[in-house]
Scaffold this motif. Structure first.
Motif, PDB file in Angstrom:
ATOM      1  N   ASP A  30      40.123  12.222 -28.752  1.00 17.39           N
ATOM      2  CA  ASP A  30      40.024  12.719 -30.109  1.00 17.39           C
ATOM      3  C   ASP A  30      39.015  13.856 -30.116  1.00 17.39           C
ATOM      4  N   GLY A  31      39.412  14.964 -30.716  1.00 16.30           N
ATOM      5  CA  GLY A  31      38.492  16.081 -30.907  1.00 16.30           C
ATOM      6  C   GLY A  31      38.260  16.964 -29.702  1.00 16.30           C
ATOM      7  N   VAL A  32      39.058  16.794 -28.649  1.00 14.54           N
ATOM      8  CA  VAL A  32      38.913  17.642 -27.467  1.00 14.54           C
ATOM      9  C   VAL A  32      40.260  18.250 -27.104  1.00 14.54           C
ATOM     10  N   THR A  35      44.101  20.896 -22.620  1.00 14.04           N
ATOM     11  CA  THR A  35      44.873  21.853 -21.825  1.00 14.04           C
ATOM     12  C   THR A  35      44.389  21.921 -20.385  1.00 14.04           C
ATOM     13  N   THR A  36      43.083  22.078 -20.206  1.00 12.47           N
ATOM     14  CA  THR A  36      42.485  22.130 -18.871  1.00 12.47           C
ATOM     15  C   THR A  36      41.192  21.322 -18.885  1.00 12.47           C
ATOM     16  N   THR A  37      40.675  21.035 -17.719  1.00 17.91           N
ATOM     17  CA  THR A  37      39.390  20.344 -17.631  1.00 17.91           C
ATOM     18  C   THR A  37      38.306  21.160 -18.311  1.00 17.91           C
ATOM     19  N   GLN A  38      38.340  22.472 -18.123  1.00 21.24           N
ATOM     20  CA  GLN A  38      37.326  23.329 -18.747  1.00 21.24           C
ATOM     21  C   GLN A  38      37.440  23.303 -20.270  1.00 21.24           C
ATOM     22  N   ASP A  39      38.655  23.201 -20.799  1.00 18.36           N
ATOM     23  CA  ASP A  39      38.833  23.097 -22.245  1.00 18.36           C
ATOM     24  C   ASP A  39      38.218  21.805 -22.788  1.00 18.36           C
ATOM     25  N   ILE A  40      38.364  20.720 -22.035  1.00 21.61           N
ATOM     26  CA  ILE A  40      37.752  19.450 -22.443  1.00 21.61           C
ATOM     27  C   ILE A  40      36.241  19.606 -22.502  1.00 21.61           C
ATOM     28  N   ILE A  41      35.672  20.165 -21.446  1.00 21.60           N
ATOM     29  CA  ILE A  41      34.213  20.361 -21.372  1.00 21.60           C
ATOM     30  C   ILE A  41      33.747  21.260 -22.508  1.00 21.60           C
ATOM     31  N   PHE A  44      33.579  19.496 -25.878  1.00 19.98           N
ATOM     32  CA  PHE A  44      32.380  18.672 -26.006  1.00 19.98           C
ATOM     33  C   PHE A  44      31.139  19.534 -26.235  1.00 19.98           C
ATOM     34  N   GLU A  45      31.044  20.635 -25.511  1.00 22.55           N
ATOM     35  CA  GLU A  45      29.860  21.491 -25.596  1.00 22.55           C
ATOM     36  C   GLU A  45      29.704  22.144 -26.973  1.00 22.55           C
ATOM     37  N   ASP A  93      33.775   8.485 -35.386  1.00 23.91           N
ATOM     38  CA  ASP A  93      33.576   9.812 -35.977  1.00 23.91           C
ATOM     39  C   ASP A  93      32.966  10.778 -34.974  1.00 23.91           C
ATOM     40  N   THR A  94      33.450  10.709 -33.739  1.00 26.58           N
ATOM     41  CA  THR A  94      32.964  11.617 -32.708  1.00 26.58           C
ATOM     42  C   THR A  94      34.081  11.888 -31.698  1.00 26.58           C
ATOM     43  N   GLN A  95      33.852  12.870 -30.863  1.00 25.34           N
ATOM     44  CA  GLN A  95      34.813  13.201 -29.806  1.00 25.34           C
ATOM     45  C   GLN A  95      34.766  12.138 -28.712  1.00 25.34           C
ATOM     46  N   PHE A  96      35.933  11.882 -28.123  1.00 25.04           N
ATOM     47  CA  PHE A  96      35.941  10.989 -26.973  1.00 25.04           C
ATOM     48  C   PHE A  96      37.128  11.295 -26.083  1.00 25.04           C
ATOM     49  N   LEU A  97      37.012  10.824 -24.858  1.00 24.71           N
ATOM     50  CA  LEU A  97      38.054  10.928 -23.849  1.00 24.71           C
ATOM     51  C   LEU A  97      38.096   9.596 -23.119  1.00 24.71           C
ATOM     52  N   LEU A  98      39.275   8.991 -23.029  1.00 25.04           N
ATOM     53  CA  LEU A  98      39.442   7.721 -22.329  1.00 25.04           C
ATOM     54  C   LEU A  98      40.357   7.954 -21.139  1.00 25.04           C
TER      55      LEU A  98
END
Length: 152
Positions: A30-32, A35-41, A44-45, A93-98
């Motif tokens: 949610d909230g990330v 598309t790519t690993t860099q997009d995920i990072i 979050f940033e 209510d925050t970004q996460f990756l599972l």
């Protein structure tokens, strides 16, 4: 289920670790941007910058299950359990990756046959800066984790 809580300063290192395994599978997010690993990072940033006072904004929890539960733990079931865990831990209510891993390096146990077998597990990466720029409390999270994993 066992939950191992870690906190870190670098989303880059954590995301590369959880997504970089050969057999890593993203189960939910949610909230990330995925598309790519860099997009995920980068996702979050951007949110991290909403509250620069926090030196370790990376929440990382490894949820491990018993080896004998491996065949029962579908991706859907693991996702449901992880989401329930998040709710009970106040991670909302925050970004996460599972991300689910299938490697044998996490929580390796010796089976009665003498062979090693890794526990089925997933990694929850989340931002300790919520969607409004406020800090998600980590007060007593180790004792809360112990209580939540006993009930899950």
């Amino acid at each position: 289920m066992i939950g191992k809580i870690m906190k870190a300063a670098s989303f880059s290192r954590c995301v590369h670790y959880v997504t970089g395994k050969e057999d890593a599978r993203i189960l939910a997010s949610d909230g990330v941007l995925l598309t790519t690993t860099q997009d995920i990072i980068d996702s979050f940033e951007v949110q991290r910058q909403m509250n620069s006072r926090i030196s370790k904004p990376v929440g990382h929890i490894a949820l491990s299950f018993l080896p004998e539960d491996k065949d029962k733990l579908t991706d859907e079931m693991m996702t449901r359990i992880a989401r329930e865990y998040m709710e009970l831990m106040g991670i909302k209510d925050t970004q996460f990756l599972l991300v689910r891993h299938f490697d044998r390096s996490n929580s390796v146990r010796l089976l009665p046959t003498g062979r090693k077998n890794g526990n089925p597990h997933c990694h929850l990466v989340y931002n300790l800066i919520n969607n409004e720029g406020k800090t998600i409390t980590d007060q007593n999270d180790f004792s809360r984790n112990e209580q939540v994993t006993k009930t899950a």
